[in-house]
Every structure is written in C-alpha cells, then in structure tokens.
Design a protein around this motif. Structure first.
Motif, PDB file in Angstrom:
ATOM      1  N   UNK A  23       0.847  -1.201   0.000  1.00  0.00           N
ATOM      2  CA  UNK A  23       0.000   0.000   0.000  1.00  0.00           C
ATOM      3  C   UNK A  23       0.876   1.243   0.000  1.00  0.00           C
ATOM      4  N   UNK A  24       0.570   2.149  -0.927  1.00  0.00           N
ATOM      5  CA  UNK A  24       1.279   3.422  -1.041  1.00  0.00           C
ATOM      6  C   UNK A  24       0.430   4.577  -0.527  1.00  0.00           C
ATOM      7  N   UNK A  25      -0.909   4.420  -0.548  1.00  0.00           N
ATOM      8  CA  UNK A  25      -1.831   5.443  -0.056  1.00  0.00           C
ATOM      9  C   UNK A  25      -3.088   4.753   0.445  1.00  0.00           C
ATOM     10  N   UNK A  26      -3.652   5.270   1.530  1.00  0.00           N
ATOM     11  CA  UNK A  26      -4.869   4.698   2.101  1.00  0.00           C
ATOM     12  C   UNK A  26      -5.742   5.828   2.620  1.00  0.00           C
ATOM     13  N   UNK A  27      -7.023   5.519   2.795  1.00  0.00           N
ATOM     14  CA  UNK A  27      -7.961   6.524   3.284  1.00  0.00           C
ATOM     15  C   UNK A  27      -9.026   5.864   4.149  1.00  0.00           C
ATOM     16  N   UNK A  28      -9.552   6.624   5.084  1.00  0.00           N
ATOM     17  CA  UNK A  28     -10.741   6.205   5.810  1.00  0.00           C
ATOM     18  C   UNK A  28     -11.928   6.786   5.060  1.00  0.00           C
ATOM     19  N   UNK A  53     -10.070   1.373   1.558  1.00  0.00           N
ATOM     20  CA  UNK A  53      -9.706   2.086   0.337  1.00  0.00           C
ATOM     21  C   UNK A  53      -8.198   2.301   0.329  1.00  0.00           C
ATOM     22  N   UNK A  54      -7.547   1.809  -0.714  1.00  0.00           N
ATOM     23  CA  UNK A  54      -6.094   1.943  -0.790  1.00  0.00           C
ATOM     24  C   UNK A  54      -5.629   1.872  -2.244  1.00  0.00           C
ATOM     25  N   UNK A  55      -4.416   2.311  -2.463  1.00  0.00           N
ATOM     26  CA  UNK A  55      -3.774   2.182  -3.771  1.00  0.00           C
ATOM     27  C   UNK A  55      -2.338   1.737  -3.518  1.00  0.00           C
ATOM     28  N   UNK A  56      -1.832   0.921  -4.422  1.00  0.00           N
ATOM     29  CA  UNK A  56      -0.471   0.436  -4.244  1.00  0.00           C
ATOM     30  C   UNK A  56       0.005  -0.373  -5.423  1.00  0.00           C
ATOM     31  N   UNK A  57       0.919  -1.297  -5.128  1.00  0.00           N
ATOM     32  CA  UNK A  57       1.562  -2.106  -6.161  1.00  0.00           C
ATOM     33  C   UNK A  57       1.469  -3.574  -5.766  1.00  0.00           C
ATOM     34  N   UNK A  58       1.067  -4.434  -6.722  1.00  0.00           N
ATOM     35  CA  UNK A  58       0.982  -5.861  -6.412  1.00  0.00           C
ATOM     36  C   UNK A  58       2.345  -6.534  -6.575  1.00  0.00           C
ATOM     37  N   UNK A  59       2.396  -7.841  -6.335  1.00  0.00           N
ATOM     38  CA  UNK A  59       3.654  -8.582  -6.373  1.00  0.00           C
ATOM     39  C   UNK A  59       4.347  -8.541  -7.732  1.00  0.00           C
ATOM     40  N   UNK A  60       3.564  -8.296  -8.808  1.00  0.00           N
ATOM     41  CA  UNK A  60       4.126  -8.251 -10.158  1.00  0.00           C
ATOM     42  C   UNK A  60       4.490  -6.829 -10.593  1.00  0.00           C
ATOM     43  N   UNK A  61       4.328  -5.845  -9.697  1.00  0.00           N
ATOM     44  CA  UNK A  61       4.657  -4.463 -10.028  1.00  0.00           C
ATOM     45  C   UNK A  61       3.522  -3.685 -10.661  1.00  0.00           C
TER      46      UNK A  61
END
Length: 68
Positions: A23-28, A53-61
């Motif tokens: 996770x690179x960003x999260x929100x309530x 609610x979140x945004x990020x990168x999975x194991x494959x990039x």
C-alpha cells in the motif's frame, strides 16, 4: 473511538488466487467513520481492520486500487 487501537499486524499471506499489495496510499471512508461510532456494527464483529480504500503495487509491479 474507544474501540480504536493502532498497532502492527503480521505480514499477510495471500489466499489461493489472491495477491498481496504494498500500500502506497490509504484513506478512511464514511463506512469507517460510522463503524468507529458504533453504527451498524455488532460487538462480535470486533476487532476489525478499517481502511478498505487503498492504492499500491501488487507482487508483479502492477499499480492497483483496493476497495471493499
């Protein structure tokens, strides 16, 4: 707010067919805020992890958005 605790959790293990996300960003969201106020939640559902609610990168990039 009395039910809120901040702490570390163990590293997640993905179920079959799932992946983990860094996770690179999260929100309530409003659901989280109402849950903190005890609206629509039963004591047997606790403890729970807020922040669906979140945004990020999975194991494959791959960049991903997580929501529930």
């Amino acid at each position: 707010m009395a039910g809120l605790a901040v702490g570390d959790r163990p590293e997640p293990e993905a179920r079959d067919g799932w992946t983990t996300v860094t996770v690179k960003a999260a929100a309530l969201n409003h659901h989280d805020l109402w849950t903190l106020r005890g609206v629509g939640i039963r004591p047997e559902q606790l403890p729970m992890i807020l922040g669906g609610d979140a945004a990020g990168v999975d194991e494959d990039g791959n960049e991903v958005v997580v929501h529930r």
